[in-house]
Design a protein around this motif. Structure first.
Motif, mmCIF file in Angstrom:
data_model
loop_
_atom_site.group_PDB
_atom_site.id
_atom_site.type_symbol
_atom_site.label_atom_id
_atom_site.label_comp_id
_atom_site.label_asym_id
_atom_site.label_seq_id
_atom_site.Cartn_x
_atom_site.Cartn_y
_atom_site.Cartn_z
ATOM 1 N N PHE A 227 0.798 -1.230 -0.368
ATOM 2 C CA PHE A 227 -0.034 0.038 -0.210
ATOM 3 C C PHE A 227 1.423 1.208 0.086
ATOM 4 N N ALA A 228 1.718 1.422 0.634
ATOM 5 C CA ALA A 228 2.326 2.436 0.814
ATOM 6 C C ALA A 228 3.531 2.932 -1.039
ATOM 7 N N GLU A 229 3.287 1.647 -1.577
ATOM 8 C CA GLU A 229 4.426 2.069 -2.975
ATOM 9 C C GLU A 229 2.417 2.617 -3.932
ATOM 10 N N ALA A 230 1.424 1.837 -3.484
ATOM 11 C CA ALA A 230 0.192 2.427 -4.716
ATOM 12 C C ALA A 230 0.313 3.962 -3.751
ATOM 13 N N SER A 231 0.305 4.006 -2.896
ATOM 14 C CA SER A 231 0.508 5.861 -2.057
ATOM 15 C C SER A 231 1.275 6.368 -2.824
ATOM 16 N N ALA A 232 2.381 5.988 -3.092
ATOM 17 C CA ALA A 232 3.662 7.175 -3.542
ATOM 18 C C ALA A 232 3.923 7.194 -5.025
ATOM 19 N N GLN A 233 3.313 5.500 -5.800
ATOM 20 C CA GLN A 233 2.870 6.199 -7.265
ATOM 21 C C GLN A 233 1.574 7.216 -7.626
ATOM 22 N N VAL A 234 0.991 7.169 -7.049
ATOM 23 C CA VAL A 234 -0.365 8.133 -6.907
ATOM 24 C C VAL A 234 -0.381 9.474 -6.694
ATOM 25 N N HIS A 235 0.691 9.382 -5.697
ATOM 26 C CA HIS A 235 0.762 10.674 -5.367
ATOM 27 C C HIS A 235 1.585 11.545 -6.411
ATOM 28 N N GLU A 236 2.790 10.410 -6.299
ATOM 29 C CA GLU A 236 3.767 11.004 -7.469
ATOM 30 C C GLU A 236 2.991 11.766 -8.901
ATOM 31 N N VAL A 237 2.351 11.455 -9.281
ATOM 32 C CA VAL A 237 0.972 11.143 -10.500
ATOM 33 C C VAL A 237 0.366 12.808 -10.457
ATOM 34 N N LEU A 238 -0.057 12.782 -8.896
ATOM 35 C CA LEU A 238 -0.834 14.022 -7.989
ATOM 36 C C LEU A 238 0.484 15.703 -7.888
ATOM 37 N N VAL A 239 1.451 14.816 -7.776
ATOM 38 C CA VAL A 239 2.261 16.126 -7.806
ATOM 39 C C VAL A 239 2.091 16.571 -9.209
ATOM 40 N N GLU A 240 2.737 15.980 -10.377
ATOM 41 C CA GLU A 240 3.287 16.248 -11.621
ATOM 42 C C GLU A 240 1.963 17.011 -11.890
ATOM 43 N N LEU A 241 0.531 16.194 -11.906
ATOM 44 C CA LEU A 241 -0.851 17.074 -12.336
ATOM 45 C C LEU A 241 -0.159 18.408 -12.039
ATOM 46 N N ARG A 242 0.085 18.436 -10.276
ATOM 47 C CA ARG A 242 -0.571 20.027 -9.845
ATOM 48 C C ARG A 242 1.197 20.694 -10.928
ATOM 49 N N VAL A 243 1.943 20.431 -10.070
ATOM 50 C CA VAL A 243 3.149 20.677 -11.010
ATOM 51 C C VAL A 243 2.533 21.190 -12.505
ATOM 52 N N SER A 244 2.144 20.158 -13.116
ATOM 53 C CA SER A 244 1.795 20.907 -14.788
ATOM 54 C C SER A 244 0.199 21.839 -14.738
ATOM 55 N N ARG A 245 -0.040 21.344 -13.988
ATOM 56 C CA ARG A 245 -1.286 23.186 -13.733
ATOM 57 C C ARG A 245 -0.929 23.884 -13.251
ATOM 58 N N LEU A 246 0.647 24.306 -12.118
ATOM 59 C CA LEU A 246 0.444 25.264 -11.880
ATOM 60 C C LEU A 246 1.226 25.882 -12.608
ATOM 61 N N ILE A 247 2.191 25.195 -14.039
ATOM 62 C CA ILE A 247 2.934 26.068 -15.031
ATOM 63 C C ILE A 247 1.461 26.332 -15.988
ATOM 64 N N ALA A 248 0.964 25.600 -16.475
ATOM 65 C CA ALA A 248 -0.430 26.421 -17.218
ATOM 66 C C ALA A 248 -0.871 27.477 -16.432
ATOM 67 N N GLU A 249 -1.240 27.558 -15.184
ATOM 68 C CA GLU A 249 -2.003 28.702 -14.812
ATOM 69 C C GLU A 249 -1.321 29.812 -15.090
ATOM 70 N N GLU A 250 0.249 29.647 -15.095
ATOM 71 C CA GLU A 250 1.232 31.004 -14.710
ATOM 72 C C GLU A 250 1.329 30.768 -16.837
ATOM 73 N N ALA A 251 1.624 29.969 -17.286
ATOM 74 C CA ALA A 251 1.473 30.586 -18.623
ATOM 75 C C ALA A 251 0.586 31.215 -19.179
ATOM 76 N N THR A 252 -1.221 30.872 -18.388
ATOM 77 C CA THR A 252 -2.599 31.249 -18.371
ATOM 78 C C THR A 252 -2.506 32.969 -18.398
ATOM 79 N N GLY A 253 -1.483 32.855 -17.007
ATOM 80 C CA GLY A 253 -1.939 34.440 -16.426
ATOM 81 C C GLY A 253 -0.852 35.242 -17.525
ATOM 82 N N GLN A 254 0.687 35.449 -17.737
ATOM 83 C CA GLN A 254 1.072 35.540 -18.888
ATOM 84 C C GLN A 254 0.434 35.840 -19.962
#
Length: 528
Positions: free
Chosen positions: A120-147
């Motif tokens: 379960f720890a590895e399952a949590s890690a893989q899911v959270h890794e994807v969530l972090v990547e999505l969050r970073v991508s969203r922040l980059i997209a939001e920054e690009a949109t704002g710019q």
């Protein structure tokens, strides 16, 4: 993968592919977003959930009886978990209890069974890794949109440009309306959105104002009818606020698929950018008129055809589709504004500035004719010319017709003249564009104009009335408020000055054209 991680996508990660995954309930809800992963083996694990979690458990806290198991599932569903994943490797269960499956189906909770143990720890890690990547991508997209919106503001772009940018970035149609629900800009047109825009009051007033939808985390309001583009769920809107006051709304027409968080973020950025552009435009009040004037100039110059003009007009919030079209030219009046009069009458119109004249392409209800429009314009003291009712392809010709009629209309406070009422004046208006009409007037009326230039009692007014009465001396004397003897004397003087027999019908026709040509040229000279 989209802007959010769904249950379906999470179950497709490598750690879950190590075992057999069985979806036992909620198959139609696997597109729910997963915000977090939680694990636990206690009966009251629901107290630690806040919504949209993937709950991983070996089932130790679910209870040994059907009643306890049903209660456990109900609590997890009430806590708004995204999915319940239960290990079926034998530590608690080798097969999913029937009570768990039944309760999950009744509660609409996705239920998944895992045939083998997984870390379960590895399952949590893989899911959270994807969530972090999505969050970073969203922040980059939001920054690009704002710019992007900042660049448009620095480039002096107006709210029409902002609406176009939202439509481009989201791939959805976008509409900007003011607080009175008048559509001001429309971009990203589709056939479905065009139908909504064609009856905008139904969408903006009847749907939004009556139902007040709420859209959170990209999910549609629960009252929506799935698949209906014109329903509440088909649109996300955000208010445009200026100086603490509601100015209007920005609508994202997303159809049956709810907008993603990134798309909603773009909408929020756009609302702020629109408000900034409007702060400047509110002071000048000229940008909308400039845009419409530029569009009319392109139509007159032949730069765009009539159908393209209608598309561009729709983007400026003026829906002229499926209407009878007419061109109107009016003289500028101190106490009346053509654009305001048309707006109050409910006629969509593109209005531009021609110096001391206003030009408008107006949409009329099909088959209604122009009588009511002309009466309303005349009531406000507007005078000028009106074209024939035309199809989009004939709009350039309609503008020429309205300008010709306006040139021939009587005086600064005269009536609105239809193009079809011009008669022979159409020829005079065309001749007035060059030197021919001036030469004709001079040839026919030169001696009379020279006489009147120094005379205390000019004769041209008498000739004008005499010709308008068709050579009827009794009617002419009555209109001039003079005795017949006085009129006869004046006609004799006219005959002497002009050298024509005024009783001759052909002479009357020649002089009638000359007098009307003189009046037309005189009006044009006074307007310069």
């Amino acid at each position: 993968m989209g802007d959010v991680l769904t249950v379906r996508e999470a179950l497709g990660l490598e750690v879950f592919r190590r075992t057999e995954v069985a979806v036992l309930a909620g198959e139609d809800r696997l597109d729910r977003p997963v915000r977090w992963v939680h694990t636990g083996e206690i009966p009251d694990i629901h107290r630690f959930l806040s919504g949209q979690e993937m709950l991983l458990t070996a089932g130790l806290g679910m209870g040994a009886t059907a009643e306890l198991q049903r209660a456990f599932v109900r609590r997890i569903a009430d806590a708004r978990a995204a999915v319940l994943v239960v290990e079926l490797a034998g530590r608690m269960f080798s097969a999913m209890p029937a009570a768990v499956v039944d309760e999950a189906r009744a509660a609409g909770l996705p239920l998944v069974g895992l045939r083998d143990e997984i870390p379960f720890a590895e399952a949590s890690a893989q899911v959270h890794e994807v969530l972090v990547e999505l969050r970073v991508s969203r922040l980059i997209a939001e920054e690009a949109t704002g710019q992007a919106f900042m660049d448009l503001l620095l480039a002096g772009e107006d709210y029409v440009g902002m609406v176009k940018e939202v439509a481009r970035r989201t791939g959805h149609p976008v509409v900007l309306e003011d607080v009175a629900h008048r559509m001001l800009a429309y971009a990203g047109a589709t056939a479905e959105a065009d139908d909504v825009v064609a009856d905008w009051g139904v969408h903006s007033r009847a749907i939004h104002e009556r139902h007040q939808p709420v859209l959170r985390e990209g999910r549609a309001a629960p009252t929506a009818r799935a698949g209906s583009f014109r329903d509440v769920a088909a649109c996300a809107r955000r208010p445009v606020v200026l100086r603490g006051e509601a100015w209007g709304w920005l609508h994202l027409l997303h159809g049956p698929v709810p907008p993603s968080p990134v798309e909603l973020g773009t909408l929020e950025r756009a609302v702020a950018a629109v408000a900034i552009t409007l702060l400047g435009e509110r002071e000048s009040g000229a940008r909308a008129a400039q845009r419409q004037g530029a569009l009319l100039n392109r139509l007159q110059l032949g730069d765009i055809p009539g159908e393209k003009f209608l598309e561009r007009a729709l983007a400026l919030g003026q829906d002229l589709r499926r209407r009878d079209l007419i061109a109107v030219v009016t003289r500028r009046a101190a106490d009346a504004d053509l654009a305001l009069v048309l707006r109050e009458a409910g006629h969509p119109a593109v209005v531009g500035d021609l110096g001391d004249l206003d030009l408008a392409v107006v949409g009329l209800p099909p088959g209604a004719g122009d009588t009511d429009l002309l009466a309303r314009l005349a009531k406000h003291g507007l005078c000028g010319g009106v074209s024939r009712i035309v199809a989009p392809a004939a709009l350039p010709a309609a503008i020429r017709q309205s300008r010709s009629a306006a040139s021939a209309a009587d005086g600064p406070s005269g009536p609105l003249l239809r193009f079809d009422e011009l008669g022979a004046l159409r020829l005079l208006v065309a001749l007035a564009e060059g030197p021919e009409l001036s030469r004709y007037v001079e040839d026919e009326l030169g001696p009379l104009l020279e006489h009147d230039a120094t005379a205390s009692n000019p004769l041209l007014p008498t000739l004008r009335v005499f010709l308008r009465c068709g050579g009827n001396k009794a009617r002419a004397a009555e209109e001039l408020f003079v005795q017949r003897r006085t009129l006869y004397h004046r006609l004799d003087r006219l005959t002497a000055v002009l050298g024509f027999d005024l009783a001759d019908v052909e002479v009357q026709q020649r002089l009638q054209l000359a007098v009307r040509g003189h009046d037309l040229l005189d009006r044009r000279a006074r307007r310069r």
